[in-house]
Design an enzyme around this catalytic site. Structure first.
Site, mmCIF file in Angstrom:
data_model
loop_
_atom_site.group_PDB
_atom_site.id
_atom_site.type_symbol
_atom_site.label_atom_id
_atom_site.label_comp_id
_atom_site.label_asym_id
_atom_site.label_seq_id
_atom_site.Cartn_x
_atom_site.Cartn_y
_atom_site.Cartn_z
ATOM 1 N N ASP A 226 -25.399 0.813 15.685
ATOM 2 C CA ASP A 226 -25.652 2.093 15.027
ATOM 3 C C ASP A 226 -24.565 3.092 15.436
ATOM 4 O OD1 ASP A 226 -27.670 3.820 13.478
ATOM 5 O OD2 ASP A 226 -27.111 5.012 15.253
ATOM 6 N N HIS B 235 -26.772 12.096 7.733
ATOM 7 C CA HIS B 235 -27.140 12.252 9.152
ATOM 8 C C HIS B 235 -28.252 13.295 9.368
ATOM 9 C CE1 HIS B 235 -25.243 11.634 13.380
ATOM 10 N NE2 HIS B 235 -26.541 11.783 13.468
ATOM 11 N N LYS C 135 -23.012 7.170 9.670
ATOM 12 C CA LYS C 135 -23.679 8.348 9.082
ATOM 13 C C LYS C 135 -22.677 9.400 8.631
ATOM 14 C CE LYS C 135 -27.206 7.418 12.523
ATOM 15 N NZ LYS C 135 -26.420 7.086 13.742
ATOM 16 N N TYR D 211 -20.166 10.983 16.448
ATOM 17 C CA TYR D 211 -20.208 10.511 17.842
ATOM 18 C C TYR D 211 -18.805 10.437 18.461
ATOM 19 C CZ TYR D 211 -24.981 9.015 16.532
ATOM 20 O OH TYR D 211 -26.268 8.957 16.067
#
Ligand code: A2P
Length: 317
Positions: A43, A110, A77, A48
């Site tokens: 994931d 997201h 996302k 990130y």
């Protein structure tokens, strides 16, 4: 490994590796170790900040012949600053370039939050655009085009309330394959589980271990600890396993996917081995009494004064 069947027919390995908070310097090794342990679901997300290191690790694993692309399930996302229809495919292409892939298995919106294309976070009200100005259906239709273009096999959402999901469902014939939300014994979201079952949306549980490694700004004082919860520890002791394994297996036994994050080889293995456990019906019953509707990720960072966003509007509660 247990799979979940999505409404498209795709098979998702129910246990995946979370990569939120995995630092670029450590995530490369973590991905390689995870693949060797047996993880097949990863994931990711553009925000990130570690997708290029993750992509290098995938490439290494493919070159070494440990696994093929088709054997992996890779989710990413769309960040909130690319919700305008014309920005969606560019954002997905950037994620694919970073991950060194030519398609994703699943691409999610997201958050139901819109940022200015030039803003990464909501530092001030003017960084945010009201959701009604860039309605989710506009972003969703752009995601549908990404599927048609072969860039993602499945699409879905994340952090959507039942209200926001049902609003979207009323406007589209493409039901999201997934809603990825925070789920753990302190936030069981029974109503969401029931609703998603009726409309054919699968759920992925994020922060299943309580995300202790969140930045200090995202933590609140005196928040509860899932890993030190006495009921969870008692169940771990009767099942001869760890608290983390109880939390992971609880999510799987409820029929959701779950994405515990770790960059530590021992814990990666421990978390993967949670799949072999069976929690007794008494243990499941005891855990069902722990619900406090407590969010570790409460979304307060979107509730900037003077903007259209509040925590209550975000979760519709
Ligand atoms: P680490 O990466 O050093 O293993 P969440 O998945 O809820 O976001 O939680 C991630 C946090 O939980 C990280 O701090 C991670 O640390 C830690 N963690 C992951 N697996 C375990 C485990 N089996 N036991 C204890 N802590 C764990």
């Amino acid at each position: 490994m247990q799979n979940l069947t999505l409404n498209t027919g795709s098979q998702l390995p129910a246990l995946g590796l979370g990569t939120w908070k995995s630092k670029p310097g450590e995530v490369y090794q973590a991905i390689l170790q995870a693949i060797q342990i047996g993880y097949r679901h990863f994931d990711c997300a553009a925000i990130y900040g570690n997708e290029s290191e993750i992509g290098q690790a995938f490439q290494e694993a493919f070159q070494k012949g440990w696994v093929t692309r088709q054997e992996l399930w890779i989710t990413s996302k769309l960040w909130c600053n690319a919700h305008h229809a014309e920005n969606v495919q560019t954002a997905l292409q950037k994620t694919l370039n970073d991950l060194s892939l030519d398609y994703l298995d699943l691409y999610l919106i997201h958050w139901p939050v819109v940022l200015q294309p030039t803003s990464m976070f909501a530092a001030k009200a003017s960084d945010l655009i009201p959701l009604k100005e860039v309605p989710t259906i506009e972003t969703w239709q752009a995601l549908e085009s990404c599927v048609q273009a072969g860039l993602s096999k499945n699409i879905g959402v994340s952090n959507f309330s039942v209200n926001k999901l049902s609003e979207l469902l009323a406007q589209t014939s493409t039901t999201p394959a997934m809603n990825q939300i925070e789920l753990h014994p302190l936030l069981q979201q029974k109503e969401m589980l029931d609703y998603c079952k009726t409309v054919g949306v699968q759920l992925t549980a994020y922060s299943p271990l309580g995300s202790k490694d969140r930045a200090a700004a995202l933590r609140s004082a005196n928040e509860p600890s899932l890993l030190e919860n006495t009921t969870i520890l008692d169940i771990a002791s009767t099942h001869n396993c760890t608290a983390a394994q109880v939390l992971i297996k609880w999510a799987l036994q409820r029929g959701t996917a779950v994405i515990p994050k770790s960059v530590n080889p021992k814990r990666l293995k421990e978390n993967f081995e949670a799949q072999e456990l069976t929690l007794s019906s008494q243990a499941m019953q005891e855990i069902s009494t722990l619900d406090k509707h407590f969010r570790f990720v409460n979304g307060a960072f979107w509730a900037v004064e003077g903007s259209d966003y509040t925590v209550a509007k975000l979760w519709d509660e």
